[in-house]
Design an enzyme around this catalytic site. Sequence first.
Site, PDB file in Angstrom:
ATOM      1  CG  ASP A  47      -1.677   1.264   1.448  1.00 38.28           C
ATOM      2  OD1 ASP A  47      -1.655   2.139   0.560  1.00 38.28           O
ATOM      3  OD2 ASP A  47      -2.328   1.393   2.509  1.00 38.28           O
ATOM      4  CE  LYS A  62      -1.627   6.992  -3.430  1.00 39.37           C
ATOM      5  NZ  LYS A  62      -2.217   6.090  -2.418  1.00 39.37           N
ATOM      6  CD  GLU A 101      -5.146   3.662  -2.432  1.00 39.13           C
ATOM      7  OE1 GLU A 101      -6.048   4.390  -1.962  1.00 39.13           O
ATOM      8  OE2 GLU A 101      -4.019   4.097  -2.747  1.00 39.13           O
TER       9      GLU A 101
HETATM   10 MG    MG Z   1      -4.609   4.975   2.326  1.00 42.47          MG
END
Ligand code: MG
Length: 633
Positions: free
Chosen positions: A15, A77, A176
């Site tokens: 992740d 990100k 995700e």
């Molecule tokens: Mg997250």
Amino acid sequence: MPEPAPISDPIVGIDLGTTHSLVAFCDAAGPRILESESGERMLASAVRYRGGVAIEVGAEARHHAVEFPLDTVLSAKRLMGRSFDESKEAHHVFQFEVVSGTRGLAAIAAGGARVLPQEVAAVILGQLRRTAELRLGCEVRRAVITVPAYFDDGQRQATRDAARLAGLDAVRIVNEPTAAALAYGIGRRGEPETIAIYDFGGGTFDVSILQVIPDNNSGDGDLFRVIATAGDTHLGGDDLDHALAEQLLADAGLASLSQENATLSASARQALRDFAESTKIALSQRESAQIDIDLGGGLQVRRTVTRAEFEILATPFIDRTIVACQRALQDAGGVAIDRVILVGGSTRIPLVRRRVGELFGLDPYTALDPDCVVALGAATQAAVLQGARRDVLLLDVIPLSLGIETVGGAVAKLLTRNATIPARAREMFSTSVDNQSHVRLHVLQGEREMAGDCRSLARFELRDIPPMPAGIPQIEVEFLVDANGVLHVTAGERRSGRRATVQVVPSFGLTTEEIDRIEHESVVHARSDMHRHRVVDLAVNSALDIKWIGDALSRTRTDLSAEYVESLESLITHLKGFISLAQASPHDVDANAFANAKEELDRASVAMHEMSISKSLRAIPNINPGINSTRTT
Ligand code: MG
Ligand code: ADP
């Protein structure tokens, strides 16, 4: 059973988050987070540069952001695969400098370095890769990496590039929300379901609505379709920290954080935000938090912040997430939502849980740590790609019994092994001490009779029970294992309506071999276990009987004959002897003799109870063993 083959060329799940990143691995025992050398599960997505090179990554870099705000890259990100122009509106949130790089891409200038966001991400991925290699004891070259559902091709490609730079082959890029659903085992049964994933992280919020597509037996994980997403790329826990910090400053009579000519140094501002964050986190656990911070230059903030105060500050931000959810629901064509999954650290805030629950009219899934759920799902997907599917535990039955610990350490089993999923059971319990205001619940799994011999799944507390004599509160405990194998435990006190719940995934950390071993052990120990359980329960119930009889005796003594009182007292003494022996050495107790002694006292006391005027006493014929608890007010 052969020894499990040593891992070679494993695929890990990663992740790669805006504020935190994690690496996980899934083997026969299920997915687990791989901890860093110092035992951390989460790696702060922070890199500090000096002299043009990355010199720190993770917590230290984040920590040093206070001292070196211009050299430390946080939240890279947000810039991944984006052009300088399209990311412009976000530039003010960065303390480092955003510049225009090759092909007009957003690039970062920090600490003498000029890098693309994927190069920063590569430093983070490299660190996670080292963690994985340390924990798995072999080289790691492949990973499943997650990205937000709304990432476009350019952003996904930038993520792949980051992996390549870190020496990792991104064998798959997974959304995700899909990873979160996989972590919960959703879709394993191939039943049509619609799931909402509410992800409230550090800097971003998004909600996705996924549909599980039935009739897909390929097992490659492509069984989810994103039917709607909504969100806000500039809404997250950081905003709450900021709002709280502003409030504290205002209270101290100071200028706002964002003011150009603020009296505060950059590092004092960062320190204040860090402080606000830890206060926010504390308020997810407690009702109030104490603040005492020295900002230098004679500026101090010292006060108490209550959860209610924080909730007022948080409400406008949470409202925005709710509006986004409504929009997503609308875009999805008003489908009925079967489940809601909470993802992201900010979903630990009780108000967030409440509001989301209310909006969807569902108890959201919280069994898995919201920080870890995406990484766990990525690892699950990785295991599928590796061909190491965990079919064995995808049973339609509960593989091991589930229960709670009762006073004395025995286990009351609510759901027994091999019960068909979904399964539900309820049982009534009570307290064992007068005016007990807290009940501690300990959820266990296994076939043995004593808690110490079972697997501990979760602990939680039922609080604020109004004062009542022992045995009077009616505590209903419900166990529900739903179709996805998630266990929901609810404890509620009937009179006061107080409730507490916990969720767990009982199959995590279990292999088929382990289940076999547990079963085998329970057979081996069956006799002595049963004996121990019976003796422990007898001791607890006898102690309660003695207490009630003693109480009633002191009220009615004057109305009773001396012989009768004496006979009761001698029966009590006799029973007390068994209780002491049961506590010291339960295996040496003759359980039948113990039961007889208890029965004799109960029988003999009937006459006195008939004399007793106390209604409440007569109202209790027999009680279940009290739930384990030693806490009293
Ligand atoms: Mg997250
Ligand atoms: P991301 O996916 O953006 O990297 P995370 O899921 O790691 O973000 O969430 C980080 C955010 O969660 C931070 O703002 C952090 O302060 C917040 N957070 C973590 N734990 C708690 C808690 N117990 N209560 C409230 N907020 C929390």
